[in-house]
Design an enzyme around this catalytic site. Sequence first.
Site, PDB file in Angstrom:
ATOM      1  N   GLY A  18     -12.607  81.753  -8.613  1.00 52.81           N
ATOM      2  CA  GLY A  18     -12.819  80.540  -8.015  1.00 52.81           C
ATOM      3  C   GLY A  18     -12.596  80.496  -6.773  1.00 52.81           C
ATOM      4  N   LEU A  40     -14.105  80.355  -4.044  1.00 51.51           N
ATOM      5  CA  LEU A  40     -14.881  79.190  -2.957  1.00 51.51           C
ATOM      6  C   LEU A  40     -14.566  78.308  -2.977  1.00 51.51           C
ATOM      7  CD1 LEU A  40     -18.161  81.308  -2.611  1.00 51.51           C
ATOM      8  CD2 LEU A  40     -16.049  81.954  -1.185  1.00 51.51           C
ATOM      9  N   GLN A  85     -11.895  74.474  -3.696  1.00 55.36           N
ATOM     10  CA  GLN A  85     -10.919  73.756  -2.569  1.00 55.36           C
ATOM     11  C   GLN A  85      -9.751  74.678  -2.541  1.00 55.36           C
ATOM     12  OE1 GLN A  85      -9.037  70.024  -4.312  1.00 55.36           O
ATOM     13  NE2 GLN A  85      -8.455  69.534  -2.147  1.00 55.36           N
ATOM     14  N   ASP A 114     -22.075  83.243  -4.394  1.00 56.40           N
ATOM     15  CA  ASP A 114     -21.668  83.176  -2.942  1.00 56.40           C
ATOM     16  C   ASP A 114     -22.619  82.073  -2.038  1.00 56.40           C
ATOM     17  OD1 ASP A 114     -24.295  84.375  -2.827  1.00 56.40           O
ATOM     18  OD2 ASP A 114     -23.492  86.433  -2.059  1.00 56.40           O
ATOM     19  N   ASP A 137     -18.312  85.865 -12.854  1.00 56.81           N
ATOM     20  CA  ASP A 137     -18.434  84.868 -13.886  1.00 56.81           C
ATOM     21  C   ASP A 137     -17.203  85.101 -14.795  1.00 56.81           C
ATOM     22  OD1 ASP A 137     -18.900  82.945 -15.765  1.00 56.81           O
ATOM     23  OD2 ASP A 137     -21.076  83.624 -15.794  1.00 56.81           O
ATOM     24  N   TYR A 164     -10.518  67.541 -19.925  1.00 59.14           N
ATOM     25  CA  TYR A 164      -9.942  68.362 -19.052  1.00 59.14           C
ATOM     26  C   TYR A 164      -8.592  68.549 -19.394  1.00 59.14           C
ATOM     27  CZ  TYR A 164      -8.062  69.417 -14.199  1.00 59.14           C
ATOM     28  OH  TYR A 164      -7.325  69.929 -13.223  1.00 59.14           O
TER      29      TYR A 164
HETATM   30  C1  AKB Z   1      -8.691  66.249 -10.673  1.00 56.93           C
HETATM   31  O1  AKB Z   1      -8.476  65.101 -10.274  1.00 56.93           O
HETATM   32  O2  AKB Z   1      -9.332  66.507 -11.709  1.00 56.93           O
HETATM   33  C2  AKB Z   1      -7.796  67.197 -10.277  1.00 56.93           C
HETATM   34  C3  AKB Z   1      -6.233  67.237 -10.767  1.00 56.93           C
HETATM   35  C4  AKB Z   1      -5.374  66.353 -10.583  1.00 56.93           C
HETATM   36  O3  AKB Z   1      -6.020  68.116 -11.623  1.00 56.93           O
HETATM   37  N1  AKB Z   1      -7.593  67.056  -8.866  1.00 56.93           N
END
Ligand code: AKB
Length: 319
Positions: A8, A10, A12, A37, A55, A144
């Site tokens: 990862g 490239l 933030q 790229d 990948d 997430y």
């Molecule tokens: C997001 O907002 O998903 C991320 C994090 C806090 O993990 N910046």
Amino acid sequence: MKKILVTGALGQIGSEIVLKLREIYGDSNVIASSKDDREAGSEEVTGSGPFEIVDVLNLRQISQVVSKYKIDGIVHLAAVLSAVGEEKPHLLWDVNMNGLYNILEIAREKECAIFTPSSIAAFGPSTPPDQTPQDTIQRPTTIYGVSKVAGELLCDYYYERFGVDTRGVRFPGLISYKALPGGGTTDYAVHIYYEALKSKKFVSNIKEGTKMDMMYMPDALDAIINLMEADPSKLKHRNAFNITAMSFAPEDIYKEIKKHIPEFTLEYDVDPIKQRIAESWPNSLDDRAAREEWGWNPKYDLSSMTEDMLAKLRLKLKI
Ligand code: AKB
């Protein structure tokens, strides 16, 4: 670590950690990798040292690159963030879980140390929201967050079961001026600086009064390097240390920017998905374990970060 692979690279965090690691360990010892790229503005990373297409869902590709460069440390950053994850939960699970599993398997086989970030998203609405303890309830309500809790546990398992040197922190929202964040809930805290300079007005998709933990990128980079260099005998919480530098709501960052740009205005147009995510996360974290176990000590607060962000962005945007 002598030879480091960054996945990862490239993104933030990746686009900045690669350059910082190259300063410390030497350009040829830090291998940047990404699924493709095509990222705009990636020349600094792809041109200053080795770059490979990797990948993280392709085990063979990871294995070949790790063998080719005799990698002994992996900074695994390739991941889908919270807001995109709510739109594409299946993609998130695939990239975040199968990607991490592949990296851990290669690390086990080829004896690599690993850093991979968790997030404030590993907490949920039943977590104590203020000064959230290091060890507490983790029942997140986003895909997430679920992937982050599973990732923390999987990394602990690989350490306990196979002796893989896994380490990680729970990153808050990260603010930086090089690469833009890609699809998180805390992204507004980056975009507000761009808009303050470009259009002098900002529409926040997060409601007034919604506090979240945040951090300026230089402190996040130091966290990765200091934790990876830390004496392992001192680490009790190897994976997923709470770390934070500041906690603020949209109106707090707005007021700070306004000190530098008096004509700046703020409006709200709340995104219900991002707002729900933000409200499920803590207001502020207790980061004492990181301070005690490996000397975590951030340098930037809201005021010093704002000064630096505006100065750096003025140069970048030529404003
Ligand atoms: C997001 O907002 O998903 C991320 C994090 C806090 O993990 N910046």
